[in-house]
Write a protein that holds these residues in place. Sequence first.
Motif, PDB file in Angstrom:
ATOM      1  N   UNK A 292       0.776  -1.241   0.000  1.00  0.00           N
ATOM      2  CA  UNK A 292       0.000   0.000   0.000  1.00  0.00           C
ATOM      3  C   UNK A 292       0.811   1.298   0.000  1.00  0.00           C
ATOM      4  N   UNK A 293       2.048   1.246   0.457  1.00  0.00           N
ATOM      5  CA  UNK A 293       2.828   2.492   0.545  1.00  0.00           C
ATOM      6  C   UNK A 293       3.011   3.096  -0.852  1.00  0.00           C
ATOM      7  N   UNK A 294       2.693   4.383  -0.956  1.00  0.00           N
ATOM      8  CA  UNK A 294       2.788   5.105  -2.223  1.00  0.00           C
ATOM      9  C   UNK A 294       1.486   5.171  -2.988  1.00  0.00           C
ATOM     10  N   UNK A 295       0.462   4.474  -2.509  1.00  0.00           N
ATOM     11  CA  UNK A 295      -0.829   4.496  -3.207  1.00  0.00           C
ATOM     12  C   UNK A 295      -1.690   5.645  -2.694  1.00  0.00           C
ATOM     13  N   UNK A 296      -2.447   6.234  -3.627  1.00  0.00           N
ATOM     14  CA  UNK A 296      -3.344   7.342  -3.294  1.00  0.00           C
ATOM     15  C   UNK A 296      -4.784   6.841  -3.280  1.00  0.00           C
TER      16      UNK A 296
ATOM     17  N   UNK B 162     -14.566  -0.251   1.775  1.00  0.00           N
ATOM     18  CA  UNK B 162     -13.750  -0.525   0.590  1.00  0.00           C
ATOM     19  C   UNK B 162     -12.967   0.741   0.229  1.00  0.00           C
ATOM     20  N   UNK B 163     -11.642   0.590   0.102  1.00  0.00           N
ATOM     21  CA  UNK B 163     -10.771   1.684  -0.320  1.00  0.00           C
ATOM     22  C   UNK B 163     -10.342   1.439  -1.767  1.00  0.00           C
ATOM     23  N   UNK B 164     -10.611   2.417  -2.639  1.00  0.00           N
ATOM     24  CA  UNK B 164     -10.210   2.329  -4.043  1.00  0.00           C
ATOM     25  C   UNK B 164      -8.987   3.223  -4.259  1.00  0.00           C
ATOM     26  N   UNK B 165      -7.954   2.666  -4.919  1.00  0.00           N
ATOM     27  CA  UNK B 165      -6.723   3.412  -5.134  1.00  0.00           C
ATOM     28  C   UNK B 165      -6.596   3.879  -6.574  1.00  0.00           C
ATOM     29  N   UNK B 166      -5.696   4.832  -6.783  1.00  0.00           N
ATOM     30  CA  UNK B 166      -5.577   5.458  -8.091  1.00  0.00           C
ATOM     31  C   UNK B 166      -4.986   4.537  -9.160  1.00  0.00           C
ATOM     32  N   UNK B 167      -4.449   3.376  -8.766  1.00  0.00           N
ATOM     33  CA  UNK B 167      -3.955   2.417  -9.760  1.00  0.00           C
ATOM     34  C   UNK B 167      -4.965   1.294  -9.991  1.00  0.00           C
TER      35      UNK B 167
END
Length: 275
Positions: A18-22, A94-99
């Motif tokens: 998860x580190x670096x994900x927005x 639920x968490x949605x990330x930019x990738x």
Amino acid sequence: MPELPEVETVRRVLKKSLVGKRIKDIDIRYNPIIENDTNSFKENVIGKEIIDIARYGKYLMFCLNKGFILSHLRMEGKYFYMKEKMDNKHIHVVFYFDDDSILYYQDVRKFGRMQYLDGDIYNIPPLSLMGPDLVLNNDISIIDLYNKIHKSNKTIKQLLLDQGIVAGLGNIYVDEVLYASHISPKKKGDKITKRNIEDIIKESKRILSKAIELKGTTIRSYTSSLGVIGGYQDFLQVHTKIVCPNCKMTLNRVKIEGRMTYYCKKCQRWGKWRR
């Protein structure tokens, strides 16, 4: 319930992913899990980048570029990280990330909690109310811990489960620590000696460090939600066991404050060296 080694295992796995994900968006399906106002939680978290995953006691800390998400798994909370869609009635956040990857929080019993905090997280509740972390704190004061415990007439089992006294121990590891320290779980706090405290600290660090190395204890509800299976269950001495590995007597099973407790009446009678 996940205890310190299991939460530390979750932290390590999540940190790699998860580190670096927005965070692009959040879907909150069961509002009581969020201790803030849900709209405020979303406003504070959406758009933030995860810069680290930390832990204190049984709390996970998602460190953002501004603020923190504090997460407690309680009885059966689990995280699943994937790119595929996943859906069942027990997924509540639920968490949605930019990738386009996704972090799911699943909790069958809905006891887990999350909250957004900003500022010096260690000096505001709940972390400010907690005792020292038995793994992170290398300079735990024997005198301070003795003073906290010795003034109480509660059992040492109850006292070690109190996160305001020490952070991270739960039912499994308290049984193991007290067995290794040769202290009865029924012994009252005001009968505990300074040498007992020294043994508790030493054995806690040893047992928790070994359990972390083995990725925790896979027992009952703690399972491999992130592809990790713990191995410390193979090293348990008394918890869920029948016979004492030392004296071969049948172990005692009693409930202390509603928690099933395993101990050896003979080996845990006096404390080390009968002090």
